[in-house]
Design an enzyme around this catalytic site. Structure first.
Site, PDB file in Angstrom:
ATOM      1  N   ASP A 445       0.846  -1.204   0.000  1.00 12.44           N
ATOM      2  CA  ASP A 445       0.000   0.000   0.000  1.00 12.44           C
ATOM      3  C   ASP A 445       0.882   1.254   0.000  1.00 12.44           C
ATOM      4  O   ASP A 445       2.056   1.204   0.374  1.00 12.44           O
ATOM      5  CB  ASP A 445      -0.903  -0.006   1.233  1.00 12.44           C
ATOM      6  N   GLU A 448       2.569   4.772  -4.425  1.00  9.83           N
ATOM      7  CA  GLU A 448       2.681   5.748  -5.530  1.00  9.83           C
ATOM      8  C   GLU A 448       4.098   6.348  -5.662  1.00  9.83           C
ATOM      9  O   GLU A 448       4.495   6.583  -6.818  1.00  9.83           O
ATOM     10  CB  GLU A 448       1.651   6.874  -5.338  1.00  9.83           C
ATOM     11  N   ASP A 518      -9.190   4.279  -3.215  1.00 12.70           N
ATOM     12  CA  ASP A 518     -10.085   4.549  -2.090  1.00 12.70           C
ATOM     13  C   ASP A 518     -11.406   5.129  -2.570  1.00 12.70           C
ATOM     14  O   ASP A 518     -11.722   6.305  -2.361  1.00 12.70           O
ATOM     15  CB  ASP A 518      -9.416   5.518  -1.123  1.00 12.70           C
TER      16      ASP A 518
END
Length: 853
Positions: A445, A448, A518
């Protein structure tokens, strides 16, 4: 886990996260092509090297339909310009060009694709030879390589605690490419965006960045892919890992523009006669998705997040007690800390909450449930592992050679440098310990990365040092590669499972399974999910899926929305309900009506495992996605007026070739409009005791639906293999196989191939450790024959024989005679109420022919 959850946000933080934006505006460009002139060329192996007065241009051919171009400006000697291609797979084999030259042009031809180089001014055009042997212009450099400047405008709250925004403008130098489009072509691509399927007329950043709580519009999300697919059957991929942008004929009519602030100035053109072949050419260069473990196609229990071992055990037991299949449980960040903040980087069990993790993992595995852990690449300076990470030089650095430190939501932190061997070794030691404890899969997670200051420095293995902006978009890509390769080093026989929310073109070759970020827990969050998965699948990322039920927000449980989302999930690549735990993501914690409706759908997901696993096989061997856009079904007849219109359709999609799915994305819907491709289609969820309702293709129909059903149609001539109910894939048994065939007089012949292996061995396809069950049908007048055959070397545990139950739908009357290899059988059952015929027999994999008259 996500960066934040609503109940923990301050008003100021929420304002920052929801309103900050980046806007890229090109304010000037300087074309190099107008003054760039060909000087000479040479052949180095299969590589054509062209010298011009401004740059060295190299061209390589790959496979049957891909040409890669790299411009190296004589002026640009910065390290970032020397970066390797992250998009092209390792050890890619080049093909040989056929070269022709005259005074004005140099032509390089690969199969049907040609690059025509105009010598003065220097530019390249690409042509595809059609079946009638005419050369069709696909796309051409408009200015070729250019340099210019961009205004980067950042909108931030003016003061701490203020909702007033202030704009900060920064001028950035960029380089890139400009191409000329034709007037009518449509463009898909760019990765995760919510802009509509046809993205022509849009301009957006190339910078992986989370968009919390998105719904029906988003220009920038977790996963950028710097490529477009055209309705003219070509793909252009900007092979650059840096911060940049794409302009798809928004700024200037008929101009496609890619640019970046740094990095490799290169692109790849792919072409083919059909979309399946185009995708095949694309993955031949960027890499094919390894076949995932069969269990990954099952049901996941997941939330933000399980806080204790007791909660984990109770949740798994509840699935089993309520008769819901389950294959995996995902642990969010509470496994290494009791709070959201302050623990990131520890990556070791919180023994207060999880006192016996190894026993827990083993007990879950005995119940057929794998354990998957979240990990993040951030190491807080307050964490137990900070000093060790610093001493081992595992973290990205600042300009002074120290570990780069910065603040973000979780605290003061550093970032693991996954581009550097020292960083990878440090991180891999953690994964090794967890794997030895029994962990089966990994969740990466914030990759990016979530926060990535531009002055952060990364060191490549060859010693090259680049700043964050030069390689930002490939951080998640490189992280997945690290996890994938290390997993195989630990266990070469086990297929890795790697869930990540960010990557780059080609990340599929590392087994990456992305999700769509999300998303808002709302109807508006559900609406763009087909668009997102299709867009990603068409550029290699075929396992892109959503947090079923939605992740972010939600004041109270919306039963209808939740049911509709989880129904849709049966026909998306990964079945993983997940969300903030103010509303339970798991079906077992909801009311009995919700459970009773969704139990049937989740069990259907498991019954469809042979069909779905075959889709995974097709993807791994050809690049064909599991979810397919409708224009795939209409491309053979491009004169059809619905062909170009189908590019805009994100309401329906094909799940494989057999099933046409239209998710319900609004409340109180009693019917949905479905644009049918050509052929005959049957309502898959026709009520019991009734014949399946039949529809003629090539029209728009209104398909009735109720809360207990999903609008799904099945193509006439389709074979759908299924198994019996199981609790988890641990119980998978293909020795009992039900084969559905949807007969219709309009389909005179049909073929289907089902893939089977042991469900777990890495490179089973490459090693030949599989079998292919081949089914074909021929129908003429009132005579139908179905043939069965088997090929392949087989695998350990393969059934020696199968009990086959063949169910033929749309048989309007009781047959006069049924034979199996010319022997009359009398145990068939014809149901007048639903016009189905069921025949059961034992198959020892010899060629068989079932004949119905």
């Amino acid at each position: 886990m996500r960066l934040f959850t609503v109940k923990y946000l301050t008003a100021n933080l929420l304002t920052r996260l929801l309103t900050c934006s980046l806007i890229y505006l090109v304010i000037s460009t300087q074309a190099l092509a107008s003054t760039n002139k060909y000087l000479s060329h040479k052949l180095a192996g299969n590589t054509v090297v062209i010298s011009t007065n401004l740059a060295t241009v190299t061209l390589n051919a790959y496979g049957e339909g891909a040409i890669a171009i790299h411009y190296q400006s004589h002026k640009d000697k910065l390290p970032a310009s020397q970066l390797p291609s992250f998009a092209i797979k390792e050890h890619a084999v080049t093909s040989r060009f056929v070269i022709k030259e005259n005074n004005e042009q140099l032509t390089l031809t690969l199969n049907k694709l040609s690059a025509v180089i105009n010598k003065s001014p220097f530019s390249i055009s690409y042509y595809q030879k059609s079946n009638d042997q005419e050369n069709k212009l696909l796309i051409a450099e408009e200015q070729g390589f250019f340099s210019g400047t961009v205004n980067e405008v950042t909108e931030n709250p003016a003061l701490e605690g203020s909702s007033t925004l202030t704009k900060v403008t920064k001028k950035l130098a960029v380089q890139g490419f400009r191409f000329t489009l034709n007037d009518s072509e449509k463009l898909l691509g760019g990765g995760e965006r919510v802009l509509g399927m046809n993205r022509r007329g849009h301009s957006f950043p190339l910078y992986n960045r989370a968009h919390y709580g998105y719904s029906t519009q988003s220009e920038q999300m977790n996963f950028s892919i710097p490529a477009v697919m055209s309705s003219n059957k070509y793909i252009v991929l900007f092979d650059n890992s840096a911060k940049g942008y794409m302009d798809l004929a928004k700024k200037e009519q008929n101009i496609l523009e890619f640019s970046a602030v740094a990095g490799r100035m290169a692109y790849i053109v792919f072409s083919a006669d059909t979309y399946p072949k185009l995708l095949n050419n694309y993955v031949d260069v960027t890499g094919k998705q390894p076949l995932p473990p069969r269990w990954s196609l099952g049901n996941f229990a997941s939330r933000f997040g399980y806080r204790s071992e007791a909660e984990v055990r109770a949740t798994v037991n509840k699935f089993i007690d309520l008769d819901f299949p389950l294959d995996a449980l995902i642990l969010d960040l509470y496994w290494f800390g009791k709070d959201i903040k302050g623990h990131m980087g520890n990556l070791a069990w919180d023994k207060n909450a999880f006192p016996e993790p190894e026993k827990m993992i083993a007990d879950l595995k005995a119940q057929g449930v794998k354990t998957i852990l979240i990990t993040e690449p951030f190491v807080l300076s307050t964490s137990s592992k900070w000093q060790d990470a610093v001493e081992q030089q595992a973290l990205a650095q600042d300009e002074h050679g120290n570990a780069k430190q910065f603040d973000f939501y979780f605290g003061n932190t550093g970032l693991v440098d996954v581009f550097n061997k020292k960083g990878r070794d440090w991180f891999n030691d953690i994964y090794k310990t967890l794997y030895q404890q029994g962990i089966t899969g990994w969740w990466g997670d914030l990759g990016e990365p979530e926060v990535h200051p531009s002055d952060t420095l990364h060191t490549l293995d060859d010693g090259t040092v680049v700043n964050a902006d030069a390689i930002h978009n490939v951080y998640g890509h490189q992280w997945a590669k690290m996890v994938f390769e290390h997993q195989l080093k630990m266990n070469p026989e086990q297929r890795p499972f790697i869930l990540m929310r960010s990557g780059f073109a080609g990340s599929q070759r590392y087994g990456m399974i992305p999700w769509t970020g999300d998303v808002s827990r709302s109807w508006d969050g559900l609406k763009p999910q087909v668009e997102l998965s299709l867009q990603m699948s068409l550029l290699g990322m075929a396992y892109t899926h959503s947090d079923l039920g939605g992740f972010a927000g939600g004041e109270k449980f919306d039963q209808e929305m939740y049911i509709r989302w989880l129904q849709y999930g049966v026909f998306q690549p990964i079945y993983r309900p997940h969300g903030q735990d103010n509303i339970a993501p798991e079906v077992v914690f909801h009311d009995q009506e919700t459970q009773d409706i969704l139990r049937k759908f989740i069990k259907l997901r498991y019954k469809l495992l042979p069909y779905n696993y075959t889709l995974a096989y097709e993807n791994s061997t050809t690049g064909m996605p599991l979810m397919r856009p409708l224009f795939f079904a209409q491309e053979l007849d491009q004169k059809d007026e619905n062909y170009l219109a189908s590019f805009d359709n994100a309401s329906s999609y094909l799940w494989g070739d057999a099933l046409l799915v239209t998710p319900v994305v609004a409340a109180n819907v009693s019917s949905v409009a479905v644009n049918l491709p050509a052929g005959v289609w049957f309502d898959y969820f026709t009520h019991d005791n009734q014949p399946a309702k039949k529809y003629q293709g090539g029209q728009t129909i209104n398909l009735p639906t109720s809360l207990a059903t999903l609008p799904v149609l099945v193509r006439a001539g389709a074979f759908i293999p299924m198994i019996d109910d199981i609790q988890s894939t641990q119980d998978y048994d293909a020795s009992q196989l039900t084969l559905h065939y949807y007969a219709d007089k309009s389909v005179t012949s049909a073929n289907y191939e089902m893939y089977e292996d042991d469900g777990k061995t890495y490179q089973a396809i490459e090693q030949g450790l599989f079998e292919l069950l081949q089914f074909s049908a021929k129908q003429q007048n009132n005579h139908l024959s179905i043939k069965l055959n088997r090929t392949g070397n087989g695998y350990k545990g393969m059934p020696k024989e199968r009990t086959m139950t063949v169910v033929i739908h749309n048989i309007g009357q009781a047959p006069n005679k049924i034979t199996l290899n010319n022997k009359v059988i009398n145990n068939a059952i014809w149901q007048a109420k639903d016009h189905s015929l069921t025949v059961t027999f034992t198959w020892q994999h010899q060629p068989l022919t079932l004949t119905i008259q």
